[in-house]
Motif scaffolding. Structure first.
Motif, PDB file in Angstrom:
ATOM      1  N   GLN A   1       0.837  -1.172   0.000  1.00 45.55           N
ATOM      2  CA  GLN A   1       0.000   0.000   0.000  1.00 45.55           C
ATOM      3  C   GLN A   1       0.885   1.239   0.000  1.00 45.55           C
ATOM      4  O   GLN A   1       1.808   1.340   0.804  1.00 45.55           O
ATOM      5  N   PRO A   2       0.592   2.187  -0.878  1.00 46.22           N
ATOM      6  CA  PRO A   2       1.411   3.402  -0.917  1.00 46.22           C
ATOM      7  C   PRO A   2       1.374   4.168   0.388  1.00 46.22           C
ATOM      8  O   PRO A   2       0.356   4.200   1.080  1.00 46.22           O
ATOM      9  N   PHE A  27       5.264   1.542  -3.129  1.00 43.61           N
ATOM     10  CA  PHE A  27       4.389   1.147  -4.216  1.00 43.61           C
ATOM     11  C   PHE A  27       5.106   1.264  -5.566  1.00 43.61           C
ATOM     12  O   PHE A  27       6.067   2.025  -5.690  1.00 43.61           O
ATOM     13  N   PRO A  28       4.605   0.518  -6.546  1.00 46.06           N
ATOM     14  CA  PRO A  28       5.205   0.578  -7.889  1.00 46.06           C
ATOM     15  C   PRO A  28       4.737   1.822  -8.631  1.00 46.06           C
ATOM     16  O   PRO A  28       3.650   1.872  -9.201  1.00 46.06           O
ATOM     17  N   TYR A  29       5.568   2.825  -8.614  1.00 49.59           N
ATOM     18  CA  TYR A  29       5.169   4.140  -9.101  1.00 49.59           C
ATOM     19  C   TYR A  29       4.704   4.133 -10.544  1.00 49.59           C
ATOM     20  O   TYR A  29       3.876   4.959 -10.938  1.00 49.59           O
ATOM     21  N   ASP A  30       5.216   3.227 -11.328  1.00 52.72           N
ATOM     22  CA  ASP A  30       4.852   3.186 -12.735  1.00 52.72           C
ATOM     23  C   ASP A  30       3.380   2.849 -12.939  1.00 52.72           C
ATOM     24  O   ASP A  30       2.847   3.069 -14.025  1.00 52.72           O
ATOM     25  N   ASN A  31       2.722   2.318 -11.937  1.00 52.12           N
ATOM     26  CA  ASN A  31       1.314   1.959 -12.077  1.00 52.12           C
ATOM     27  C   ASN A  31       0.368   3.025 -11.536  1.00 52.12           C
ATOM     28  O   ASN A  31      -0.831   2.802 -11.475  1.00 52.12           O
ATOM     29  N   ASN A  76      11.428   9.684  -5.667  1.00 47.37           N
ATOM     30  CA  ASN A  76      10.008   9.340  -5.496  1.00 47.37           C
ATOM     31  C   ASN A  76       9.248  10.465  -4.811  1.00 47.37           C
ATOM     32  O   ASN A  76       8.508  10.244  -3.840  1.00 47.37           O
ATOM     33  N   THR A  77       9.451  11.655  -5.308  1.00 46.50           N
ATOM     34  CA  THR A  77       8.821  12.835  -4.724  1.00 46.50           C
ATOM     35  C   THR A  77       8.102  13.600  -5.822  1.00 46.50           C
ATOM     36  O   THR A  77       8.631  13.771  -6.920  1.00 46.50           O
ATOM     37  N   TRP A  78       6.911  14.057  -5.497  1.00 48.23           N
ATOM     38  CA  TRP A  78       6.113  14.873  -6.410  1.00 48.23           C
ATOM     39  C   TRP A  78       5.950  16.247  -5.805  1.00 48.23           C
ATOM     40  O   TRP A  78       5.861  16.386  -4.578  1.00 48.23           O
ATOM     41  N   TYR A  79       5.916  17.244  -6.666  1.00 45.92           N
ATOM     42  CA  TYR A  79       5.894  18.614  -6.197  1.00 45.92           C
ATOM     43  C   TYR A  79       4.698  19.362  -6.769  1.00 45.92           C
ATOM     44  O   TYR A  79       4.249  19.089  -7.875  1.00 45.92           O
ATOM     45  N   LEU A  80       4.224  20.306  -5.984  1.00 42.82           N
ATOM     46  CA  LEU A  80       3.242  21.271  -6.472  1.00 42.82           C
ATOM     47  C   LEU A  80       3.842  22.649  -6.234  1.00 42.82           C
ATOM     48  O   LEU A  80       3.998  23.072  -5.082  1.00 42.82           O
ATOM     49  N   ASP A  81       4.216  23.301  -7.298  1.00 44.74           N
ATOM     50  CA  ASP A  81       4.757  24.649  -7.223  1.00 44.74           C
ATOM     51  C   ASP A  81       3.621  25.634  -7.401  1.00 44.74           C
ATOM     52  O   ASP A  81       2.922  25.603  -8.414  1.00 44.74           O
ATOM     53  N   TYR A  94      -3.768  17.885  -0.327  1.00 46.63           N
ATOM     54  CA  TYR A  94      -3.498  16.458  -0.199  1.00 46.63           C
ATOM     55  C   TYR A  94      -2.865  15.932  -1.481  1.00 46.63           C
ATOM     56  O   TYR A  94      -3.280  16.315  -2.575  1.00 46.63           O
ATOM     57  N   CYS A  95      -1.899  15.057  -1.337  1.00 50.76           N
ATOM     58  CA  CYS A  95      -1.439  14.338  -2.515  1.00 50.76           C
ATOM     59  C   CYS A  95      -2.075  12.955  -2.521  1.00 50.76           C
ATOM     60  O   CYS A  95      -2.420  12.404  -1.473  1.00 50.76           O
ATOM     61  N   ALA A  96      -2.242  12.429  -3.716  1.00 52.04           N
ATOM     62  CA  ALA A  96      -2.899  11.149  -3.888  1.00 52.04           C
ATOM     63  C   ALA A  96      -2.152  10.324  -4.913  1.00 52.04           C
ATOM     64  O   ALA A  96      -1.678  10.857  -5.919  1.00 52.04           O
ATOM     65  N   ALA A  97      -2.075   9.030  -4.647  1.00 48.66           N
ATOM     66  CA  ALA A  97      -1.548   8.059  -5.597  1.00 48.66           C
ATOM     67  C   ALA A  97      -2.740   7.248  -6.097  1.00 48.66           C
ATOM     68  O   ALA A  97      -3.384   6.554  -5.312  1.00 48.66           O
ATOM     69  N   GLU A  98      -3.030   7.371  -7.387  1.00 53.67           N
ATOM     70  CA  GLU A  98      -4.255   6.789  -7.934  1.00 53.67           C
ATOM     71  C   GLU A  98      -3.894   5.677  -8.910  1.00 53.67           C
ATOM     72  O   GLU A  98      -3.295   5.909  -9.955  1.00 53.67           O
TER      73      GLU A  98
END
Length: 129
Positions: A1-2, A27-31, A76-81, A94-98
Motif C-alpha cells: 500500500q502506498p 508502491f510501484p510508481y509506474d502503475n 520518489n517525490t512529487w511537487y506542487l509549485d 493532499y497528494c494522492a496516488a491513484e
C-alpha cells in the motif's frame, strides 16, 4: 500500500509562492497517477493538478498559469509549485496516488477510484491578504 507524506505547507502573503512536496514509498510508481487535491472545510475536495506515469500533466482552470506539478523519480517525490497565491487558494492540500489511471484532465487523473488508491495526511496552506 502506498505511503505518502506531504510537506511544505504554511502561511504566505497574497502574491507569494510555496512548494509542496509529496514523498512516496511502498508502491510501484509506474502503475500510479499522482495528483494534488485541496479542500476547505465544508466544501468538496477539488482536484488541483495531476501527473500520469508518462509525465503528462494537467492543472485545474482555477490555478492555470500559477500552479505546476512535477516529479523527481530518483527520490520518489512529487511537487506542487504554487505562485501568485491568492487568499482563495487557502486550503488543506493532499497528494494522492491513484492506481491504474490513464491520462490526466482538468487537474485530475482520469479513471475510477480503486482500493489501491492512497492519500497523504494533508498539509495546510494559508494565504493572507
Amino acid at each position: 500500500q502506498p505511503h505518502l507524506v506531504e510537506s511544505g505547507g504554511g502561511e504566505v502573503q497574497a502574491g507569494g509562492s510555496l512548494r509542496l512536496a509529496c514523498a512516496g514509498s511502498g508502491f510501484p510508481y509506474d502503475n500510479y497517477c499522482m495528483a494534488w487535491y485541496r479542500q476547505v472545510p465544508g466544501n468538496e475536495r477539488e482536484g488541483v493538478a495531476a501527473i500520469d506515469k508518462g509525465g503528462d500533466t494537467s492543472v485545474a482552470d482555477s490555478v492555470m498559469g500559477r500552479f505546476s506539478i512535477s516529479k523527481d523519480s530518483a527520490s520518489n517525490t512529487w511537487y506542487l509549485d504554487m505562485s501568485s497565491l491568492k487568499p482563495e487558494d487557502s486550503a488543506t492540500y493532499y497528494c494522492a496516488a491513484e492506481y491504474g489511471r490513464v491520462g490526466v484532465y482538468g487537474g485530475m487523473c482520469r479513471g475510477l477510484k480503486t482500493a489501491l488508491d492512497a492519500w497523504g495526511q494533508g498539509t495546510l496552506v494559508t494565504v493572507s491578504s
